[in-house]
Write a protein that holds these residues in place. Sequence first.
Motif, mmCIF file in Angstrom:
data_model
loop_
_atom_site.group_PDB
_atom_site.id
_atom_site.type_symbol
_atom_site.label_atom_id
_atom_site.label_comp_id
_atom_site.label_asym_id
_atom_site.label_seq_id
_atom_site.Cartn_x
_atom_site.Cartn_y
_atom_site.Cartn_z
ATOM 1 N N GLY A 180 0.950 -1.153 0.027
ATOM 2 C CA GLY A 180 0.026 0.062 -0.058
ATOM 3 C C GLY A 180 0.744 1.197 0.140
ATOM 4 N N ALA A 181 1.929 1.297 -0.525
ATOM 5 C CA ALA A 181 2.999 2.619 -0.577
ATOM 6 C C ALA A 181 2.139 3.427 -1.596
ATOM 7 C CB ALA A 181 4.317 1.971 -0.837
ATOM 8 N N ASP A 182 2.361 4.702 -1.129
ATOM 9 C CA ASP A 182 1.973 5.797 -1.954
ATOM 10 C C ASP A 182 2.575 6.011 -3.212
ATOM 11 O OD1 ASP A 182 0.312 7.890 -2.888
ATOM 12 O OD2 ASP A 182 1.111 9.442 -1.396
ATOM 13 N N GLY A 183 2.001 5.756 -4.596
ATOM 14 C CA GLY A 183 2.832 5.808 -5.606
ATOM 15 C C GLY A 183 2.063 4.976 -6.912
ATOM 16 N N ARG A 184 2.873 4.656 -7.762
ATOM 17 C CA ARG A 184 2.284 3.949 -9.052
ATOM 18 C C ARG A 184 2.977 2.980 -9.336
ATOM 19 N NH1 ARG A 184 0.108 6.404 -13.854
ATOM 20 N NH2 ARG A 184 -0.594 4.751 -15.134
ATOM 21 N N LEU A 185 2.308 1.695 -9.695
ATOM 22 C CA LEU A 185 2.768 0.376 -10.253
ATOM 23 C C LEU A 185 2.767 0.628 -11.435
ATOM 24 C CD1 LEU A 185 4.343 -2.288 -9.666
ATOM 25 C CD2 LEU A 185 1.984 -3.343 -9.388
ATOM 26 N N MET A 186 3.813 0.175 -12.374
ATOM 27 C CA MET A 186 3.835 -0.052 -13.594
ATOM 28 C C MET A 186 4.050 -1.274 -14.356
ATOM 29 S SD MET A 186 2.668 2.871 -15.004
ATOM 30 C CE MET A 186 2.622 2.298 -16.724
ATOM 31 N N ARG A 187 3.166 -2.236 -14.914
ATOM 32 C CA ARG A 187 3.464 -3.545 -15.172
ATOM 33 C C ARG A 187 2.980 -3.700 -16.541
ATOM 34 N NH1 ARG A 187 1.316 -8.152 -11.393
ATOM 35 N NH2 ARG A 187 2.958 -9.084 -12.461
ATOM 36 N N SER A 188 3.643 -4.734 -17.435
ATOM 37 C CA SER A 188 3.304 -4.979 -18.752
ATOM 38 C C SER A 188 3.698 -3.746 -19.666
ATOM 39 C CB SER A 188 1.765 -5.319 -18.939
ATOM 40 O OG SER A 188 1.233 -6.410 -18.264
ATOM 41 N N MET A 189 4.910 -3.202 -19.278
ATOM 42 C CA MET A 189 5.385 -2.099 -20.183
ATOM 43 C C MET A 189 5.744 -2.571 -21.662
ATOM 44 S SD MET A 189 7.963 -0.408 -17.252
ATOM 45 C CE MET A 189 8.588 -2.133 -16.882
ATOM 46 N N LYS A 190 5.628 -3.695 -21.944
ATOM 47 C CA LYS A 190 5.994 -4.139 -23.355
ATOM 48 C C LYS A 190 4.737 -3.712 -24.377
ATOM 49 C CE LYS A 190 7.832 -8.270 -25.889
ATOM 50 N NZ LYS A 190 8.239 -9.549 -25.322
ATOM 51 N N SER A 191 3.605 -3.849 -23.640
ATOM 52 C CA SER A 191 2.292 -3.384 -24.281
ATOM 53 C C SER A 191 2.128 -2.171 -24.805
ATOM 54 C CB SER A 191 1.117 -3.743 -23.453
ATOM 55 O OG SER A 191 1.102 -3.000 -22.190
ATOM 56 N N ILE A 192 3.078 -1.141 -24.091
ATOM 57 C CA ILE A 192 3.214 0.232 -24.502
ATOM 58 C C ILE A 192 3.910 0.407 -26.003
ATOM 59 C CG2 ILE A 192 3.918 2.379 -23.987
ATOM 60 C CD1 ILE A 192 3.867 1.571 -21.012
ATOM 61 N N LEU A 193 4.628 -0.433 -26.087
ATOM 62 C CA LEU A 193 5.288 -0.377 -27.519
ATOM 63 C C LEU A 193 4.158 -0.361 -28.533
ATOM 64 C CD1 LEU A 193 8.287 -2.892 -26.823
ATOM 65 C CD2 LEU A 193 8.381 -0.288 -26.989
ATOM 66 N N GLY A 194 4.628 0.650 -29.712
ATOM 67 C CA GLY A 194 3.581 0.582 -30.814
ATOM 68 C C GLY A 194 2.263 1.398 -30.653
ATOM 69 N N SER A 195 2.121 1.866 -29.489
ATOM 70 C CA SER A 195 1.145 2.820 -29.113
ATOM 71 C C SER A 195 1.390 4.087 -29.054
ATOM 72 C CB SER A 195 0.151 2.061 -27.894
ATOM 73 O OG SER A 195 1.192 2.595 -26.715
ATOM 74 N N ALA A 196 0.164 5.056 -28.945
ATOM 75 C CA ALA A 196 0.524 6.375 -29.022
ATOM 76 C C ALA A 196 0.945 6.768 -27.471
ATOM 77 C CB ALA A 196 -0.564 7.289 -29.141
ATOM 78 N N LEU A 197 0.825 5.886 -26.460
ATOM 79 C CA LEU A 197 1.210 6.154 -25.003
ATOM 80 C C LEU A 197 2.931 6.349 -24.904
ATOM 81 C CD1 LEU A 197 -0.907 3.539 -23.113
ATOM 82 C CD2 LEU A 197 -1.130 6.000 -23.081
ATOM 83 N N ILE A 198 3.423 5.701 -25.752
ATOM 84 C CA ILE A 198 5.037 5.533 -25.581
ATOM 85 C C ILE A 198 5.732 7.295 -25.608
ATOM 86 C CG2 ILE A 198 5.448 5.814 -28.135
ATOM 87 C CD1 ILE A 198 7.320 3.783 -25.530
ATOM 88 N N ASP A 199 4.955 8.077 -26.266
ATOM 89 C CA ASP A 199 5.524 9.657 -26.056
ATOM 90 C C ASP A 199 4.628 10.362 -24.891
ATOM 91 O OD1 ASP A 199 7.391 9.319 -27.986
ATOM 92 O OD2 ASP A 199 5.917 9.397 -29.515
ATOM 93 N N GLN A 200 3.648 9.728 -24.295
ATOM 94 C CA GLN A 200 3.154 10.665 -23.479
ATOM 95 C C GLN A 200 3.458 10.505 -22.198
ATOM 96 O OE1 GLN A 200 -1.025 9.508 -23.954
ATOM 97 N NE2 GLN A 200 -1.037 9.662 -25.972
ATOM 98 N N THR A 201 3.107 11.144 -21.185
ATOM 99 C CA THR A 201 3.527 11.464 -19.711
ATOM 100 C C THR A 201 2.412 10.874 -18.851
ATOM 101 O OG1 THR A 201 5.146 13.198 -20.189
ATOM 102 C CG2 THR A 201 4.431 13.182 -17.987
#
Length: 441
Positions: free
Chosen positions: A78-99
């Motif tokens: 329950g730490a305060d923050g953000r977990l990022m998983r499955s980062m490979k799925s970002i490749l090829g999407s418009a998300l790659i250049d987003q914040t």
Amino acid sequence: MSASSRATGFCAIDFGTSNSAIAIPDANGDSGAMRLVELEPGRLTMPTAVFYFAEGRHDADGPPRAFGRAALAAYVEGADGRLMRSMKSILGSALIDQTTDVGGGRGVKYFDMLAGYLKRLKRQAEASAGHAIDRVVLGRPVFFVDEEPARDAAAQASLEAAARAVGFTDIHFQFEPIAAAFDYERQAPREQRVLVADIGGGTSDFSVVRVGPERMARLDRREDILASHGVHIAGTDFDRHVELAAILPEFGYRSLGPAKPGQTPREVPSGVYFDLATWHLINTVYSPGRVAELRGMRSFYGDTRHHDRLMTVLEDRMGHELAGRAEDAKIAVAAGGEVSVDLGLIEPGLTVGFSAGGAQQALGRDIERIAEAGRETVALAGLRLDQIDALYFTGGSTGLLPLAERIAADYPAARRIQGDAFASVASGLGLHAARLFKTAP
């Protein structure tokens, strides 16, 4: 870089959706031998996960972060923050250049998240090798993006850019199913057609590949991939179904409300149970509003012990512990037999039994859909099922006996090979890297 260090200044990285691994030259082995790097204590793989803490100071590498199992632990605790998983799925999407917002008023680009994880892997490889590494073979799926060549090319370009950003200067790619098949190829007596079943945490991927002694030395193996196909059903789905079938009934799942004259008892609301069985949704049930709502539903339960146990899970934040017990139960019966699941942390003396038969019943539909995807892959290759010479199993979920046996039943004439559940791709990429860089000028 000196000639001696250049001879060993390379690695191979399996940047996986769920887990990642690295292979480097084995200085103590034969020429061309590779070994896997210990990425965490006693572990040759590391979850592809990053946790960004909402608090803490930036350092030269950016915001405060945890990687791998430490990242998952921070999220579960329950730490305060953000977990990022499955980062490979970002490749090829418009998300790659987003914040994206990671808490504490901080924003991080998805590209930088990906590059930061690769940098961590690179440092692990260099620490293990004892010298700088600037050359790499990266694994890639046959298709990052199905039926969209432009996006697929953009995905590989983004991964290459991230690798270059962290210091790799000589970057090559190899297809993951070909890499997985390399282990078998070394023992193949002749040219054969192999169905590679890579069944991990999130997807079940199949590829029909050609292997053989004469093809082994070729660096470009694209033409040896005859077909690829997959479904988004795999280990995490298995865990969810096991938890729903074996564990959560003791907490009220599919139980009935109190009997009332002239009325048929109603099933208690099931939403909380589906959330408890879905890893990334578990923390949502701990919100004060949700807990208060569920606390007020005691009268919905015919057996109030179920409600008491459920509230213990919510108030003590034990959802991930239950999910872990479900995964452990799945693993324990993977090769047959049965297990007693200890739930004494919720209620003293509480246990549930789970058997291979129970697993078959809980997972039967998913197993059949995965087997169907394998048959479809063979059809896409223009082959009959009896034209497959070998089955090569890899991925963390292929140890589940009912799954492996169901897939194998479609190919009675094929030789069955169980590769390393977690490291077959990384090992195969390492073999390719040794061949590639040994021949490089």
